[in-house]
Design an enzyme around this catalytic site. Sequence first.
Site, PDB file in Angstrom:
ATOM      1  CB  CYS A  86      13.707   8.971   7.470  1.00  0.00           C
ATOM      2  SG  CYS A  86      14.498   7.792   6.839  1.00  0.00           S
ATOM      3  CD  GLU A 130       9.979  13.913  10.124  1.00  0.00           C
ATOM      4  OE1 GLU A 130       8.854  13.607  10.392  1.00  0.00           O
ATOM      5  OE2 GLU A 130      11.055  13.026   9.807  1.00  0.00           O
ATOM      6  CE  LYS A 167      -1.753   3.213   1.920  1.00  0.00           C
ATOM      7  NZ  LYS A 167      -1.441   4.436   1.357  1.00  0.00           N
ATOM      8  CD  GLU A 175      -2.542   9.122   0.541  1.00  0.00           C
ATOM      9  OE1 GLU A 175      -1.698   8.113   0.889  1.00  0.00           O
ATOM     10  OE2 GLU A 175      -3.066   9.484   1.397  1.00  0.00           O
TER      11      GLU A 175
HETATM   12  P1  NAD Z   1       2.754   9.513   6.497  1.00  0.00           P
HETATM   13  O1  NAD Z   1       3.075   9.047   7.767  1.00  0.00           O
HETATM   14  O2  NAD Z   1       1.906  10.616   6.152  1.00  0.00           O
HETATM   15  O3  NAD Z   1       2.176   8.313   5.447  1.00  0.00           O
HETATM   16  C1  NAD Z   1       2.821   7.014   5.326  1.00  0.00           C
HETATM   17  C2  NAD Z   1       1.796   6.132   4.974  1.00  0.00           C
HETATM   18  O4  NAD Z   1       0.519   6.085   5.836  1.00  0.00           O
HETATM   19  C3  NAD Z   1       1.006   6.293   3.604  1.00  0.00           C
HETATM   20  O5  NAD Z   1       0.933   5.124   2.884  1.00  0.00           O
HETATM   21  C4  NAD Z   1       0.058   7.075   3.933  1.00  0.00           C
HETATM   22  O6  NAD Z   1      -1.237   6.807   2.835  1.00  0.00           O
HETATM   23  C5  NAD Z   1      -0.503   6.480   5.317  1.00  0.00           C
HETATM   24  N1  NAD Z   1      -1.449   7.380   6.220  1.00  0.00           N
HETATM   25  C6  NAD Z   1      -1.239   8.667   6.047  1.00  0.00           C
HETATM   26  N2  NAD Z   1      -2.127   8.959   7.108  1.00  0.00           N
HETATM   27  C7  NAD Z   1      -2.460   7.836   7.963  1.00  0.00           C
HETATM   28  C8  NAD Z   1      -3.607   7.748   8.879  1.00  0.00           C
HETATM   29  N3  NAD Z   1      -3.927   8.774   9.319  1.00  0.00           N
HETATM   30  N4  NAD Z   1      -3.860   6.590   9.223  1.00  0.00           N
HETATM   31  C9  NAD Z   1      -3.386   5.489   8.597  1.00  0.00           C
HETATM   32  N5  NAD Z   1      -2.475   5.511   7.585  1.00  0.00           N
HETATM   33  C10 NAD Z   1      -2.128   6.824   7.068  1.00  0.00           C
HETATM   34  O7  NAD Z   1       4.221   9.650   6.054  1.00  0.00           O
HETATM   35  P2  NAD Z   1       4.790  10.574   4.549  1.00  0.00           P
HETATM   36  O8  NAD Z   1       4.407  12.194   4.691  1.00  0.00           O
HETATM   37  O9  NAD Z   1       4.211   9.864   3.413  1.00  0.00           O
HETATM   38  O10 NAD Z   1       6.397  10.440   4.795  1.00  0.00           O
HETATM   39  C11 NAD Z   1       7.222  11.142   5.366  1.00  0.00           C
HETATM   40  C12 NAD Z   1       7.535  10.609   6.808  1.00  0.00           C
HETATM   41  O11 NAD Z   1       7.966   9.218   6.607  1.00  0.00           O
HETATM   42  C13 NAD Z   1       8.353  11.464   7.644  1.00  0.00           C
HETATM   43  O12 NAD Z   1       7.953  11.541   8.731  1.00  0.00           O
HETATM   44  C14 NAD Z   1       9.873  10.704   7.460  1.00  0.00           C
HETATM   45  O13 NAD Z   1      10.638  10.635   8.387  1.00  0.00           O
HETATM   46  C15 NAD Z   1       9.185   9.133   7.591  1.00  0.00           C
HETATM   47  N6  NAD Z   1      10.022   8.158   7.107  1.00  0.00           N
HETATM   48  C16 NAD Z   1      10.551   7.250   7.895  1.00  0.00           C
HETATM   49  C17 NAD Z   1      11.690   6.572   7.343  1.00  0.00           C
HETATM   50  C18 NAD Z   1      12.371   5.595   8.261  1.00  0.00           C
HETATM   51  O14 NAD Z   1      13.204   4.508   7.750  1.00  0.00           O
HETATM   52  N7  NAD Z   1      12.185   5.862   9.690  1.00  0.00           N
HETATM   53  C19 NAD Z   1      12.036   6.415   6.043  1.00  0.00           C
HETATM   54  C20 NAD Z   1      11.341   7.106   5.108  1.00  0.00           C
HETATM   55  C21 NAD Z   1      10.271   8.138   5.538  1.00  0.00           C
END
Ligand code: NAD
Length: 491
Positions: free
Chosen positions: A288, A382, A180, A183
């Site tokens: 990240c 962040e 998944k 989006e």
């Molecule tokens: P996000 O948390 O908004 O979304 C991640 C996933 O969760 C997506 O597939 C999204 O559709 C889903 N999602 C979004 N809101 C949701 C909700 N309320 N309930 C359930 N699912 C939900 O993250 P993003 O903005 O896509 O990515 C950036 C973030 O990811 C940053 O915080 C970054 O640090 C983190 N990140 C961490 C790593 C790591 O290895 N620790 C690696 C890459 C990115």
Amino acid sequence: MTATASPVQAPRIGHHINGQNVNSEDGGIEVYSPLDGSLIGLVANADQAQLDHCVSVAAEAAKEWSVTPVKNRIQCLFKFKQICEERSQELGEIIAKENGKTVAEAIAGLNKGLEVVEYACSLPQLLVGQTLEVSKGVDCSTRRFPLGVVAGITPFNFPAMVPLWMFPIAIACGNTFILKPSEKVPFTANKLAELLEEAGLPKGVFNVIHGDRSCVEALLDHPGIAATAFVGSTPIARSVYQRGIAAGKRMLALGGAKNHVVVMPDADPELVASNVCASAFGCAGQRCMAASVMVAVGDCDAMIQKIVDYAKTIKTGTEMGAIITDESRQRICSYIDGAGALGAKVLVDGREAETNADENGYYVGPSIIDDVQAEHNLACDEIFGPVLSIIRVKTLDEALAIENKNPYGNAAAIYTSDGASARYFEQHANAGMIGVNIGVPVPREPFSFGGWNDSRFGVGDITGDDGMRFWTQAKKVTVKWSANSQSNWMS
Ligand code: NAD
């Protein structure tokens, strides 16, 4: 945002289930390119029936796939890696268009992800298990078995690399997989599915389901999915982890980060300038592993001037890509807007960056803010953009105290020419990945990727041997064939 009234001329992006494109009846979720703000697609939002269909397809595929010997399973991963390398330019352009990063960064991320495919291809060597004659005539052995249908939920910032942290190991271990993706970046995921099948992966072993929060929640609650890995922001990682665990799943959820780079006065100034800028501004700071706070120990004025000079040479729009959405761009700018009122000094202002890029793209240039205090939002939140906050301290212990206090724990780095300082930092920094004179300390496989504290919920890292353990379960078999085995009371 969901498309409503007027018919929009944008391609419909369906789920990839059992090798087929499956679309939704509804309007779908709008997808925009950060490069120019144009609408580039309408992605399906899975309903319960589509998710159920996807899980049953994956469960059916698991019957054959889970009993296929690992040496056979990995053959298509060898081929997949080769196809991805041959078509890296095409993949890089797909990633760049939906994510906003440069094509060079997109290809670098892809290649980093392909290292995990390399690891997965070595699984026949790693899944051998153990055998021992534990008592006279009695053998004990362990064998690792797949879990069944498993899933991965991924963020926008590395459309190929983060899924590649998950599915190659999961599939090589004999599971069938449902991805998944965010989006915001649906195109790359579907392309990966196509390329896997081109490489010979049987249909139904790797599927893509698209959607937003409702889709994630349905996936976490689904009893047919045995384990889920998540990567995204900390608040979502925490709630996803808890919901998945409550539903009886094996879970690992990686979260956000606030990474510190400590610069000692004895560090090499040229190395610091280029590395700190690359870490803070690469992928427009949407990593990240990005350095987000620089803690300058002692007199680092000349070094900071070099960083400023270097940052000013980075061309926004060509060398540095765009921010994922206009909303994120505005949020990042609001941190720079507020710096003056905090008493901090904006040395490089990304809001004013000149660019030849499309005027409708979502750009912010490199930004450096000095005299930030540890309690400022610039030092705690962040920001996930190209903003480097500088905190001045007098000693390495003060720098470590600041690093240790932050709730995250993905990465921390030190720049120094003194081995004792480096060793002390390595010992006392409170993060899962440490860099010494390395600004983005992502371990290369087989060293696994994973942070600590609020950057990770669950046990272990996401790649390497921890990945192999996460996607499998061990069966212990005790065998006695001889009636006269003289086995002891335990047998
Ligand atoms: P996000 O948390 O908004 O979304 C991640 C996933 O969760 C997506 O597939 C999204 O559709 C889903 N999602 C979004 N809101 C949701 C909700 N309320 N309930 C359930 N699912 C939900 O993250 P993003 O903005 O896509 O990515 C950036 C973030 O990811 C940053 O915080 C970054 O640090 C983190 N990140 C961490 C790593 C790591 O290895 N620790 C690696 C890459 C990115």
